[in-house]
Design an enzyme around this catalytic site. Sequence first.
Site, mmCIF file in Angstrom:
data_model
loop_
_atom_site.group_PDB
_atom_site.id
_atom_site.type_symbol
_atom_site.label_atom_id
_atom_site.label_comp_id
_atom_site.label_asym_id
_atom_site.label_seq_id
_atom_site.Cartn_x
_atom_site.Cartn_y
_atom_site.Cartn_z
ATOM 1 C CE LYS A 1 -4.027 -3.953 -5.279
ATOM 2 N NZ LYS A 1 -2.981 -4.176 -4.285
ATOM 3 C CE1 TYR B 1 -1.057 -6.689 -1.364
ATOM 4 C CE2 TYR B 1 0.267 -7.983 0.144
ATOM 5 C CZ TYR B 1 0.035 -7.500 -1.124
ATOM 6 O OH TYR B 1 0.892 -7.812 -2.143
ATOM 7 C CB CYS C 1 0.243 -3.672 -8.013
ATOM 8 S SG CYS C 1 1.771 -4.541 -7.760
ATOM 9 C CD GLU D 1 -7.693 20.715 7.600
ATOM 10 O OE1 GLU D 1 -7.239 21.775 8.054
ATOM 11 O OE2 GLU D 1 -8.814 20.653 7.037
ATOM 12 C CB CYS E 1 3.542 -5.767 -10.042
ATOM 13 S SG CYS E 1 2.902 -4.159 -9.601
ATOM 14 C CG HIS F 1 -9.426 24.271 6.258
ATOM 15 N ND1 HIS F 1 -9.805 23.227 7.070
ATOM 16 C CD2 HIS F 1 -10.529 25.058 6.079
ATOM 17 C CE1 HIS F 1 -11.084 23.378 7.404
ATOM 18 N NE2 HIS F 1 -11.535 24.473 6.811
ATOM 19 C CD GLU G 1 -4.958 -4.895 -1.689
ATOM 20 O OE1 GLU G 1 -4.207 -3.963 -1.370
ATOM 21 O OE2 GLU G 1 -4.613 -5.765 -2.509
HETATM 22 P P1 FAD Z 1 7.342 -11.078 -10.180
HETATM 23 O O1 FAD Z 1 6.821 -9.745 -10.534
HETATM 24 O O2 FAD Z 1 6.386 -12.080 -9.651
HETATM 25 O O3 FAD Z 1 8.037 -11.647 -11.484
HETATM 26 C C1 FAD Z 1 8.572 -12.934 -11.545
HETATM 27 C C2 FAD Z 1 8.468 -13.425 -12.964
HETATM 28 O O4 FAD Z 1 9.298 -14.570 -13.124
HETATM 29 C C3 FAD Z 1 7.063 -13.867 -13.354
HETATM 30 O O5 FAD Z 1 6.641 -13.164 -14.495
HETATM 31 C C4 FAD Z 1 7.191 -15.351 -13.606
HETATM 32 O O6 FAD Z 1 6.352 -15.809 -14.645
HETATM 33 C C5 FAD Z 1 8.653 -15.478 -14.001
HETATM 34 N N1 FAD Z 1 9.233 -16.798 -13.759
HETATM 35 C C6 FAD Z 1 9.203 -17.515 -12.613
HETATM 36 N N2 FAD Z 1 9.941 -18.638 -12.735
HETATM 37 C C7 FAD Z 1 10.463 -18.621 -13.999
HETATM 38 C C8 FAD Z 1 11.330 -19.487 -14.728
HETATM 39 N N3 FAD Z 1 11.834 -20.592 -14.181
HETATM 40 N N4 FAD Z 1 11.642 -19.163 -16.002
HETATM 41 C C9 FAD Z 1 11.159 -18.039 -16.601
HETATM 42 N N5 FAD Z 1 10.348 -17.174 -15.935
HETATM 43 C C10 FAD Z 1 10.019 -17.464 -14.667
HETATM 44 N N6 FAD Z 1 2.923 -5.074 -4.475
HETATM 45 C C11 FAD Z 1 2.844 -3.742 -4.264
HETATM 46 O O7 FAD Z 1 3.882 -3.097 -4.081
HETATM 47 N N7 FAD Z 1 1.650 -3.086 -4.239
HETATM 48 C C12 FAD Z 1 0.471 -3.736 -4.446
HETATM 49 O O8 FAD Z 1 -0.610 -3.119 -4.438
HETATM 50 C C13 FAD Z 1 0.519 -5.128 -4.714
HETATM 51 N N8 FAD Z 1 -0.614 -5.810 -4.971
HETATM 52 C C14 FAD Z 1 -0.543 -7.147 -5.255
HETATM 53 C C15 FAD Z 1 -1.721 -7.813 -5.536
HETATM 54 C C16 FAD Z 1 -1.708 -9.155 -5.813
HETATM 55 C C17 FAD Z 1 -2.997 -9.860 -6.126
HETATM 56 C C18 FAD Z 1 -0.462 -9.852 -5.829
HETATM 57 C C19 FAD Z 1 -0.423 -11.318 -6.139
HETATM 58 C C20 FAD Z 1 0.720 -9.196 -5.557
HETATM 59 C C21 FAD Z 1 0.692 -7.824 -5.281
HETATM 60 N N9 FAD Z 1 1.860 -7.119 -4.969
HETATM 61 C C22 FAD Z 1 1.789 -5.769 -4.708
HETATM 62 C C23 FAD Z 1 3.164 -7.789 -4.870
HETATM 63 C C24 FAD Z 1 3.984 -7.594 -6.138
HETATM 64 O O9 FAD Z 1 3.259 -8.056 -7.254
HETATM 65 C C25 FAD Z 1 5.306 -8.351 -6.018
HETATM 66 O O10 FAD Z 1 5.960 -7.936 -4.846
HETATM 67 C C26 FAD Z 1 6.232 -8.083 -7.199
HETATM 68 O O11 FAD Z 1 5.620 -8.431 -8.413
HETATM 69 C C27 FAD Z 1 7.553 -8.860 -7.018
HETATM 70 O O12 FAD Z 1 8.377 -8.688 -8.148
HETATM 71 P P2 FAD Z 1 9.408 -9.818 -8.566
HETATM 72 O O13 FAD Z 1 10.239 -9.237 -9.656
HETATM 73 O O14 FAD Z 1 10.090 -10.360 -7.378
HETATM 74 O O15 FAD Z 1 8.519 -11.031 -9.120
#
Ligand code: FAD
Length: 448
Positions: free
Chosen positions: A51, A178, A48, A442, A43, A437, A182
């Site tokens: 973006k 989405y 997010c 509204e 994110c 308004h 976007e």
């Molecule tokens: P992540 O945030 O993906 O974090 C996982 C982390 O684990 C990463 O940093 C990764 O490097 C690390 N990792 C993975 N495997 C290992 C390992 N074996 N060892 C060490 N580290 C590891 N959501 C919204 O709510 N609103 C939005 O507008 C939105 N826009 C988005 C736009 C894009 C382009 C994308 C791709 C996603 C968007 N999302 C949005 C979705 C949102 O980013 C995810 O839902 C959110 O980040 C999920 O969080 P998480 O903690 O599950 O995983």
Amino acid sequence: MADYDFDLFVIGAGSGGVRASRVAAAYGAKVAVAEEHRIGGTCVIRGCVPKKMLVYGSHFAEDLHDAARYGWTLGETSFDWKVLRDNVNADVDRIEGLYTNTLDNNKVEIFKERATITGANEVTLASGRKVTAKFILIATGAWPVVPKVPGAEFGITSNEVFYIDDLPKRVVIAGAGYIANEFAGIFHALGSKVTVVNRSDQILRGYDEQIRDRLFQISTQKGIEFVFNAAFEKVEKQADDSLSIHLEGHDPIGADLLLYAIGRSPKIEGLGLDHAAVDIDEKGAIIVDEDNRTNVPSIYAVGDVTNRVQLTPVAIREGQAFADSVFGNKPHRVDYANIPSAVFSNPPMAGVGLTEKQAREQFGAPKIFTSDFRPMRNVLAGKAERSLYKLVVHPDTDVVLGIHMISPDAPEILQAAAIAVKAGLTKAQFDDTVALHPSMAEELVLMK
Ligand code: FAD
């Protein structure tokens, strides 16, 4: 506890992992987190946040154009992609710093390397160091899917799109969810010729049909092209470095950039789940119960890797619920009903609760109220673009089951309206509220 190096080892410092780490540590747990890329996760680093900044940046194209109708004379304007890209990424660096500080301040030990599960209570770091923990939390997120066709490697995903060197003249975006819509809006506004290519015959499956149809209509009018029922065959690189994209049953499309936005799979590859016999489903998502616990009692999982609702606020809530329940003696569960969400397309869409179709399936004949209007701002700007708001109301109880909208600022308006849906308010209570308004919002209390 003393038998383990840590009380909690979190794999992945994204939305879910950071929240769980810092809350567990604040309760006094000894916590470590491993992150193989950058603190903040998808994110913050490549989702997010950057973006949304690109959405803001691209919107100036229309705003500058509209300004003339509002009496402004502007000198010659021009756009420099590198300035926007670098400013966005500098702010991402700043936010990454804030997240790192939060972990440091809560005394969470950070390992900036990949972690692999090597036992029910053991993690092995890329450096080879083995670490034990009473609990392991998997918060590794999801990973963009790339089609398995010859030449697929010539395309990029959202992982790379924030760093491209030049604004492409022609972009093909694969997918119609989405993220695809976007980036279609962003690239189109910045001057690229955009073609959205999708396997099925519609965009934004699962969103309210009337609202997504409106986005399709507006996008088409703006000049974004859509190619439906088009499965990828192969991608070829031409002598001039451009791409020729071959789709089944269609003429090849030339492009300077191919962006895949065809979905995100749980990131479990090489995670070592089999070492602890952690169960996954047919899509590779880690199976958890309502308390985020896997079939292995010491291993939990939150966020996108569980493939429940792939949104940041949901991952954060799951991380919070996990930490409160396991370390804070405040057990609670995430309530997945009425989660608001948005598509930051141009114009944006937002929705909460049941779509008209879902309400029909559940209640037969819901009451539907719509407002189809041209926002004042567009009228003066001489733009035909219309907004659409919809209320889905229970046929007997009058409870508002869903709100769906497409309009400027729809996500900002919907967040507040979502409170009313979550609270179970009735259409009569919406109508009792005096309109503010003049505003677009509204319309929510004026639908007859
Ligand atoms: P992540 O945030 O993906 O974090 C996982 C982390 O684990 C990463 O940093 C990764 O490097 C690390 N990792 C993975 N495997 C290992 C390992 N074996 N060892 C060490 N580290 C590891 N959501 C919204 O709510 N609103 C939005 O507008 C939105 N826009 C988005 C736009 C894009 C382009 C994308 C791709 C996603 C968007 N999302 C949005 C979705 C949102 O980013 C995810 O839902 C959110 O980040 C999920 O969080 P998480 O903690 O599950 O995983």
